[in-house]
Design a protein around this motif. Structure first.
Motif, PDB file in Angstrom:
ATOM      1  N   SER A  19       4.869  10.573   1.384  1.00  0.00           N
ATOM      2  CA  SER A  19       3.635  10.509   0.606  1.00  0.00           C
ATOM      3  C   SER A  19       3.836   9.650  -0.643  1.00  0.00           C
ATOM      4  CB  SER A  19       3.206  11.939   0.289  1.00  0.00           C
ATOM      5  OG  SER A  19       2.730  12.089  -1.001  1.00  0.00           O
ATOM      6  N   HIS A  20       5.003   9.809  -1.273  1.00  0.00           N
ATOM      7  CA  HIS A  20       5.329   9.001  -2.446  1.00  0.00           C
ATOM      8  C   HIS A  20       5.408   7.531  -2.045  1.00  0.00           C
ATOM      9  CE1 HIS A  20       6.993   7.893  -6.276  1.00  0.00           C
ATOM     10  NE2 HIS A  20       8.012   7.299  -5.665  1.00  0.00           N
ATOM     11  N   CYS A  21       6.016   7.288  -0.874  1.00  0.00           N
ATOM     12  CA  CYS A  21       6.134   5.919  -0.352  1.00  0.00           C
ATOM     13  C   CYS A  21       4.756   5.340  -0.070  1.00  0.00           C
ATOM     14  CB  CYS A  21       6.943   5.931   0.944  1.00  0.00           C
ATOM     15  SG  CYS A  21       8.472   4.999   0.785  1.00  0.00           S
ATOM     16  N   ASN A  22       3.925   6.185   0.479  1.00  0.00           N
ATOM     17  CA  ASN A  22       2.560   5.788   0.795  1.00  0.00           C
ATOM     18  C   ASN A  22       1.802   5.386  -0.466  1.00  0.00           C
ATOM     19  OD1 ASN A  22       1.605   5.485   3.308  1.00  0.00           O
ATOM     20  ND2 ASN A  22       0.699   7.533   3.509  1.00  0.00           N
ATOM     21  N   GLN A  23       1.948   6.195  -1.509  1.00  0.00           N
ATOM     22  CA  GLN A  23       1.266   5.898  -2.782  1.00  0.00           C
ATOM     23  C   GLN A  23       1.762   4.579  -3.354  1.00  0.00           C
ATOM     24  OE1 GLN A  23       1.969   9.416  -5.169  1.00  0.00           O
ATOM     25  NE2 GLN A  23      -0.220   9.950  -5.076  1.00  0.00           N
ATOM     26  N   GLN A  24       3.060   4.368  -3.303  1.00  0.00           N
ATOM     27  CA  GLN A  24       3.636   3.142  -3.859  1.00  0.00           C
ATOM     28  C   GLN A  24       3.123   1.920  -3.105  1.00  0.00           C
ATOM     29  OE1 GLN A  24       7.586   3.788  -4.899  1.00  0.00           O
ATOM     30  NE2 GLN A  24       7.534   2.155  -6.411  1.00  0.00           N
ATOM     31  N   SER A  25       3.076   2.031  -1.784  1.00  0.00           N
ATOM     32  CA  SER A  25       2.592   0.890  -1.000  1.00  0.00           C
ATOM     33  C   SER A  25       1.097   0.657  -1.263  1.00  0.00           C
ATOM     34  CB  SER A  25       2.915   1.098   0.479  1.00  0.00           C
ATOM     35  OG  SER A  25       1.795   1.447   1.216  1.00  0.00           O
ATOM     36  N   GLU A  26       0.356   1.750  -1.452  1.00  0.00           N
ATOM     37  CA  GLU A  26      -1.053   1.633  -1.779  1.00  0.00           C
ATOM     38  C   GLU A  26      -1.230   0.970  -3.149  1.00  0.00           C
ATOM     39  OE1 GLU A  26      -4.604   4.733  -1.912  1.00  0.00           O
ATOM     40  OE2 GLU A  26      -3.133   5.271  -0.365  1.00  0.00           O
ATOM     41  N   ILE A  27      -0.406   1.358  -4.099  1.00  0.00           N
ATOM     42  CA  ILE A  27      -0.450   0.770  -5.450  1.00  0.00           C
ATOM     43  C   ILE A  27      -0.128  -0.717  -5.369  1.00  0.00           C
ATOM     44  CG2 ILE A  27       0.736   0.703  -7.689  1.00  0.00           C
ATOM     45  CD1 ILE A  27       0.908   3.798  -7.502  1.00  0.00           C
ATOM     46  N   LEU A  28       0.908  -1.048  -4.586  1.00  0.00           N
ATOM     47  CA  LEU A  28       1.281  -2.461  -4.428  1.00  0.00           C
ATOM     48  C   LEU A  28       0.150  -3.247  -3.782  1.00  0.00           C
ATOM     49  CD1 LEU A  28       5.045  -2.387  -3.335  1.00  0.00           C
ATOM     50  CD2 LEU A  28       4.100  -3.370  -5.410  1.00  0.00           C
ATOM     51  N   SER A  29      -0.476  -2.650  -2.797  1.00  0.00           N
ATOM     52  CA  SER A  29      -1.581  -3.291  -2.104  1.00  0.00           C
ATOM     53  C   SER A  29      -2.747  -3.520  -3.075  1.00  0.00           C
ATOM     54  CB  SER A  29      -1.994  -2.434  -0.919  1.00  0.00           C
ATOM     55  OG  SER A  29      -3.214  -2.856  -0.412  1.00  0.00           O
ATOM     56  N   LEU A  30      -3.058  -2.479  -3.867  1.00  0.00           N
ATOM     57  CA  LEU A  30      -4.132  -2.608  -4.859  1.00  0.00           C
ATOM     58  C   LEU A  30      -3.786  -3.668  -5.908  1.00  0.00           C
ATOM     59  CD1 LEU A  30      -5.241   1.085  -5.503  1.00  0.00           C
ATOM     60  CD2 LEU A  30      -6.629  -0.757  -4.538  1.00  0.00           C
TER      61      LEU A  30
ATOM     62  N   GLN B 215      -1.855  -6.230  -5.497  1.00  0.00           N
ATOM     63  CA  GLN B 215      -1.989  -7.531  -4.838  1.00  0.00           C
ATOM     64  C   GLN B 215      -3.461  -7.946  -4.762  1.00  0.00           C
ATOM     65  OE1 GLN B 215       0.601  -9.597  -3.942  1.00  0.00           O
ATOM     66  NE2 GLN B 215      -1.113 -11.015  -3.757  1.00  0.00           N
ATOM     67  N   GLU B 216      -4.294  -6.975  -4.420  1.00  0.00           N
ATOM     68  CA  GLU B 216      -5.731  -7.223  -4.325  1.00  0.00           C
ATOM     69  C   GLU B 216      -6.294  -7.648  -5.686  1.00  0.00           C
ATOM     70  OE1 GLU B 216      -9.413  -4.680  -2.683  1.00  0.00           O
ATOM     71  OE2 GLU B 216      -7.483  -4.101  -1.782  1.00  0.00           O
ATOM     72  N   LEU B 217      -5.852  -6.922  -6.733  1.00  0.00           N
ATOM     73  CA  LEU B 217      -6.283  -7.256  -8.087  1.00  0.00           C
ATOM     74  C   LEU B 217      -5.834  -8.665  -8.469  1.00  0.00           C
ATOM     75  CD1 LEU B 217      -5.822  -4.107 -10.365  1.00  0.00           C
ATOM     76  CD2 LEU B 217      -7.888  -5.466 -10.047  1.00  0.00           C
ATOM     77  N   GLU B 218      -4.602  -8.998  -8.134  1.00  0.00           N
ATOM     78  CA  GLU B 218      -4.077 -10.338  -8.431  1.00  0.00           C
ATOM     79  C   GLU B 218      -4.876 -11.402  -7.700  1.00  0.00           C
ATOM     80  OE1 GLU B 218       0.145 -11.110  -8.047  1.00  0.00           O
ATOM     81  OE2 GLU B 218       0.586  -9.385  -9.327  1.00  0.00           O
ATOM     82  N   ASP B 219      -5.199 -11.131  -6.452  1.00  0.00           N
ATOM     83  CA  ASP B 219      -6.007 -12.082  -5.667  1.00  0.00           C
ATOM     84  C   ASP B 219      -7.384 -12.277  -6.318  1.00  0.00           C
ATOM     85  OD1 ASP B 219      -3.913 -12.332  -3.933  1.00  0.00           O
ATOM     86  OD2 ASP B 219      -4.797 -11.112  -2.325  1.00  0.00           O
TER      87      ASP B 219
END
Length: 116
Positions: free
Chosen positions: A1-12, A14-18
Motif C-alpha cells: 500500500s505504501h508502494c502504491n501511494q508512492q507510485s501514485e504520488i510519482l504519477s501525479l 509527473q502529471e503536474l510536471e507535464d
C-alpha cells in the motif's frame, strides 16, 4: 500500500510536471505572439511616422522651390536693370567721346585762328 501511494504520488507529480510544461509552452507562444503584435504595431507606427516625415519633406521642398523661383525672378529683374544701366553708361561714354572730340577740334581751330 505504501508502494502504491508512492507510485501514485510519482504519477501525479509527473502529471503536474507535464501540465506545467504544457502551460509554459503555451505561455511562451502567447508571449511570442504578443511580441510579434507589438513589433507589427511598432512597424505600423514607424511607417506612418515615415509617411508624415516624407509629406513634411515634400512641403518643405515645394516651399524651397517657390523661394528659389522668387529669387530667380528677382535676379533676372536686377540683371535687366543692370543691363539697361550699362547701355546708358555706354551711351554716355560715346556722347562724352563725341564732345571731347568736338572740343579738341574747336581748340585746334581756335589755335589756328590765334596764329593768324
Amino acid at each position: 500500500s505504501h508502494c502504491n501511494q508512492q507510485s501514485e504520488i510519482l504519477s501525479l507529480k509527473q502529471e503536474l510536471e507535464d501540465i506545467y510544461n504544457k502551460f509554459q509552452c503555451e505561455r511562451n507562444e502567447v508571449d511570442a505572439c504578443r511580441r510579434s503584435n507589438l513589433n507589427e504595431r511598432r512597424i505600423k507606427i514607424k511607417s506612418s511616422q515615415d509617411a508624415l516625415f516624407a509629406n513634411d519633406l515634400k512641403v518643405k521642398i515645394k516651399c524651397l522651390q517657390n523661394e528659389f523661383r522668387n529669387y530667380q525672378k528677382e535676379a533676372e529683374h536686377k540683371i535687366c536693370i543692370l543691363e539697361k544701366a550699362l547701355h546708358r553708361c555706354e551711351d554716355t561714354k560715346k556722347s562724352a567721346e563725341k564732345s571731347a572730340h568736338s572740343a579738341t577740334s574747336n581748340l585746334d581751330f581756335a589755335r589756328e585762328e590765334a596764329k593768324q
